[in-house]
Write a protein that holds these residues in place. Structure first.
Motif, short mmCIF file in Angstrom:
data_model
loop_
_atom_site.label_atom_id
_atom_site.label_comp_id
_atom_site.label_asym_id
_atom_site.label_seq_id
_atom_site.Cartn_x
_atom_site.Cartn_y
_atom_site.Cartn_z
N GLU A 16 0.81 -1.22 0.00
CA GLU A 16 0.00 0.00 0.00
C GLU A 16 0.85 1.27 0.00
OE1 GLU A 16 -3.35 0.07 -0.25
OE2 GLU A 16 -3.22 -2.11 -0.50
N GLY A 17 2.16 1.13 0.04
CA GLY A 17 3.03 2.32 0.01
C GLY A 17 2.83 3.22 1.21
N THR A 18 2.70 4.53 0.97
CA THR A 18 2.56 5.47 2.08
C THR A 18 1.20 5.37 2.75
OG1 THR A 18 1.91 7.17 0.49
CG2 THR A 18 4.22 7.13 1.17
N SER A 19 0.25 4.64 2.17
CA SER A 19 -1.06 4.44 2.80
C SER A 19 -1.10 3.15 3.62
CB SER A 19 -2.16 4.37 1.73
OG SER A 19 -2.19 5.57 0.99
N ALA A 20 0.03 2.48 3.74
CA ALA A 20 0.07 1.20 4.45
C ALA A 20 -0.23 1.39 5.93
CB ALA A 20 1.44 0.56 4.28
N LYS A 21 -0.76 0.31 6.53
CA LYS A 21 -0.96 0.32 7.98
C LYS A 21 0.39 0.08 8.66
CE LYS A 21 -5.71 -1.23 8.62
NZ LYS A 21 -6.57 -2.28 9.17
N VAL A 22 0.53 0.68 9.84
CA VAL A 22 1.75 0.45 10.62
C VAL A 22 1.38 -0.18 11.95
CG1 VAL A 22 3.09 2.31 9.57
CG2 VAL A 22 1.75 2.79 11.61
N ARG A 23 2.28 -1.03 12.42
CA ARG A 23 2.12 -1.62 13.75
C ARG A 23 3.21 -1.05 14.64
NH1 ARG A 23 1.99 -6.90 12.57
NH2 ARG A 23 4.25 -7.15 12.61
N VAL A 24 2.81 -0.49 15.76
CA VAL A 24 3.77 0.07 16.72
C VAL A 24 3.80 -0.83 17.95
CG1 VAL A 24 4.23 1.99 18.31
CG2 VAL A 24 3.56 2.46 15.95
N LEU A 25 4.99 -1.31 18.28
CA LEU A 25 5.19 -2.12 19.49
C LEU A 25 6.01 -1.31 20.48
CD1 LEU A 25 6.08 -5.51 17.82
CD2 LEU A 25 4.21 -5.19 19.41
N ILE A 26 5.50 -1.21 21.69
CA ILE A 26 6.17 -0.43 22.73
C ILE A 26 6.48 -1.35 23.90
CG2 ILE A 26 5.75 1.30 24.54
CD1 ILE A 26 4.38 3.01 22.46
N GLU A 27 7.70 -1.24 24.44
CA GLU A 27 8.03 -1.96 25.68
C GLU A 27 8.25 -0.94 26.77
OE1 GLU A 27 10.87 -5.58 27.33
OE2 GLU A 27 11.40 -4.57 25.46
N SER A 28 7.63 -1.19 27.93
CA SER A 28 7.70 -0.26 29.06
C SER A 28 8.16 -1.01 30.31
CB SER A 28 6.32 0.36 29.33
OG SER A 28 5.78 0.91 28.15
N THR A 29 8.66 -0.24 31.26
CA THR A 29 9.04 -0.83 32.55
C THR A 29 8.75 0.15 33.67
OG1 THR A 29 10.85 -1.84 33.82
CG2 THR A 29 11.42 0.03 32.44
N ASP A 30 8.52 -0.40 34.86
CA ASP A 30 8.39 0.46 36.05
C ASP A 30 9.47 0.11 37.07
OD1 ASP A 30 7.53 -1.98 36.95
OD2 ASP A 30 5.54 -1.33 37.58
N GLY A 31 10.50 -0.63 36.60
CA GLY A 31 11.58 -1.04 37.49
C GLY A 31 11.34 -2.40 38.11
N LYS A 32 10.06 -2.81 38.21
CA LYS A 32 9.74 -4.11 38.79
C LYS A 32 9.39 -5.12 37.71
CE LYS A 32 6.54 -2.08 41.15
NZ LYS A 32 5.33 -1.82 41.97
N ARG A 33 8.74 -4.63 36.66
CA ARG A 33 8.30 -5.53 35.58
C ARG A 33 8.43 -4.84 34.24
NH1 ARG A 33 3.16 -3.26 37.29
NH2 ARG A 33 2.85 -4.65 39.05
N LYS A 34 8.41 -5.63 33.18
CA LYS A 34 8.40 -5.11 31.80
C LYS A 34 7.13 -5.59 31.13
CE LYS A 34 13.43 -5.19 31.11
NZ LYS A 34 14.53 -5.82 30.36
N TRP A 35 6.61 -4.78 30.22
CA TRP A 35 5.42 -5.22 29.49
C TRP A 35 5.41 -4.60 28.09
CZ3 TRP A 35 5.39 -1.90 33.65
CH2 TRP A 35 4.90 -0.61 33.45
N GLY A 36 4.77 -5.31 27.17
CA GLY A 36 4.70 -4.85 25.79
C GLY A 36 3.27 -4.54 25.37
N THR A 37 3.11 -3.48 24.60
CA THR A 37 1.79 -3.09 24.09
C THR A 37 1.88 -2.81 22.60
OG1 THR A 37 2.23 -0.81 24.78
CG2 THR A 37 0.92 -2.16 26.28
N VAL A 38 0.72 -2.84 21.92
CA VAL A 38 0.72 -2.71 20.47
C VAL A 38 -0.42 -1.81 20.01
CG1 VAL A 38 -0.68 -4.82 20.19
CG2 VAL A 38 0.76 -4.03 18.30
#
Length: 527
Positions: A475-497
């Motif tokens: 789809e070129g510049t109209s393509a969908k994008v998937r963003v994956l984020i990893e976060s931490t609070d010092g005790k645990r890590k988690w991923g969101t999309v």
């Protein structure tokens, strides 16, 4: 009683030669403590005198008492033309006062003639004389027969003569080295067996490199041929393609072949040890690494998940808990009800597998995956999706609007990103703005600023990884994008999309999921 195989860890010496690895003295001391607690028999800590850091480390180690492990210093045989007592590097090994010294010597005639530029007879004297000299000062001397397998294949008589001289010099262990990592398991077995038969009185070890991707197999085959000391590194880190991976060798020897390697209760700390060294070396554990990787016991296909829930050995070669790992059922468009029910039960949600709500959830997940969502790497978003489906996530805030501006004037070196967020928490409206080094950074900062007054615990959250993937490339510049984020609070890590045609919107979805997940988890812990 099962036979003992001694483990010799060279993470701090051979492992530190891996590209991108640089251990501080404090790093080395922390790893030494962990290896000792785990039950490693020998820890090769470095080459005293070769650099100031290793020299200082051995000074510090003189005041540290370990419970199990022997501290080993590493070095080379004397130089050609020098007597052992005249060689400063041998003196540095003695001054370090380790419990054992490992020295390497040439066992391949090519190296003696071309690299050392000396005679074959002088090399034999260097090996025997250096070992005999060191034996006066330390209780144990280990001889690494460098390039032994290559040397044996080219000139077996000379390679065996080097071993003979090392034994006559008083070496406590003879370690056969596949220094170039080019040997295959059947060769290592046959050659090691020949050495064991030729020198039945000697204690033999193996030191394998992974250039042919066979270092673990080569180490196992050497043990089956009679070797009883195995060299390697945690996670297989090392120069070029790495060393033999102790995180695979140890459970293979103990769980599969019945050798006594480390105490059974310690084996359960293997995954923890692997990830500890990975953090300090800044060399992440590959997800698919056997035994200790995050995906080592992961099941994605619905058929696998269904079977493994009934009986684990249908698709698992060992119980993951034996090495301190855990089973992981992932969710994707390949998943069936079994995967979903397993995950729901992990979250404490008890449901009937035939429930219409479960079927609806399965269909919703498959539809989202079709749109580009990827829940395997975003378990926090998956948990939120499931709990929202069953009405178990409260509404922490309501968005009114967000806006992101990116501006660059002719005088600016870099663009300036500014984000504004309008939202309400329990009817109280907030309107904040923030700058960032990019649009997502600005949006994250503005969102946090708006919420931290109501939820101070959000100050603990840090965004540690951000990945963007194109979902439908055609789809070129109209393509969908998937963003994956990893976060931490010092005790645990988690991923969101988050998925959208708009990269900012995809980022917003992943960011808000990260915030909501943190708030939900903290609330659950307080209950």
């Amino acid at each position: 009683m099962s036979e003992k195989v001694y483990i010799y860890d060279t993470t701090l010496r051979d492992g530190s030669q891996a590209e991108g690895v640089n251990f501080s003295i404090e790093d080395k001391l922390r790893i030494i403590k962990k290896l000792d607690e785990f039950g490693i028999d020998y820890i090769e800590c470095g080459w005293p005198g070769s650099n100031p850091k290793d020299t200082l480390l051995f000074e510090k180690l003189k005041n540290i008492k370990l419970n199990h492990s022997k501290i080993v210093a590493f070095g080379a045989t004397r130089r050609p033309g020098k007597r052992p007592e005249e060689d400063p590097q041998l003196e540095n090994l003695i001054k370090a006062q380790p419990q054992a010294i490992t020295i390497f010597g040439k066992s391949w005639d090519l190296h003696v003639l071309e690299a050392l530029r000396t005679t074959l007879e002088e090399n034999l004297d260097m090996v025997a004389g250096s070992i005999a000299y060191l034996k006066r000062y330390v209780p144990e001397v280990i001889f690494d027969a460098e390039h032994f397998f290559d040397g044996y294949k080219r000139n077996p008589e000379y390679a065996l003569k080097v071993i003979q001289y090392a034994i006559e010099g008083g070496a406590d262990w003879i370690v056969l080295c596949d220094t170039n990592g080019g040997c295959l398991p059947h060769e290592v077995y046959e050659i090691t067996k020949k050495v064991v038969e030729t020198f039945p009185e000697a204690k033999i070890g193996i030191h394998a490199h992974n250039d042919s991707d066979t270092a673990v197999a080569n180490s196992i085959m050497a043990v089956l041929a009679g070797a009883r000391q195995v060299h390697g590194t945690i996670n297989g880190i090392g120069e070029r393609t790495g060393n033999a991976n102790l995180c695979s060798i140890i459970p293979n020897l103990q769980l599969k072949l019945g050798f006594k390697v480390v105490p059974e209760e310690n084996l359960k700390k293997l995954t923890e040890l692997s990830h500890f060294v990975a953090e300090i070396s800044n060399m992440p554990v590959p997800r698919n690494m056997p035994y200790v990787g995050e995906s080592a016991f992961a099941h994605k296909a619905g058929v696998h998940a269904s079977a493994v829930m009934k009986r684990s050995d249908t698709y698992e070669h060992i119980d993951p808990s034996l090495v301190g790992n855990r089973r992981k059922i992932t969710v994707s468009d390949l998943s069936g009800k079994s995967n979903i029910v397993y995950k729901l039960r992990e979250m404490g949600i008890e449901v009937d597998e035939r429930s219409p709500e479960v079927l609806k959830l399965v269909e919703k997940i498959k539809e989202l995956e079709k749109e580009g969502y990827h829940f395997e790497a975003a378990e926090a978003s998956f948990e939120l999706l499931c709990k929202r489906h069953f009405g178990l996530v409260r509404n922490y805030f309501d968005l009114d609007a967000y806006r992101v501006l990116i501006a660059k004037r002719s005088t600016d070196e870099l663009p300036v990103s500014e984000a504004t967020v309008r939202l309400s928490v329990g009817g109280v409206k907030e309107h904040t703005a923030s700058l960032g080094n990019g649009p997502v950074s600005a949006l994250d900062s503005a969102l946090r600023k708006a919420l931290e007054e109501f939820y101070p615990n959000l100050k603990e959250v840090q965004l540690i990884d951000y990945k963007v993937r194109i979902v439908n490339e055609s789809e070129g510049t109209s393509a969908k994008v998937r963003v994956l984020i990893e976060s931490t609070d010092g005790k645990r890590k988690w991923g969101t999309v988050g998925v959208s045609e708009n990269i900012i919107e995809a980022s917003w979805i992943a960011l808000t999921d990260s915030i909501v997940y943190k708030l939900m988890k903290d609330e659950e812990e307080m209950e």
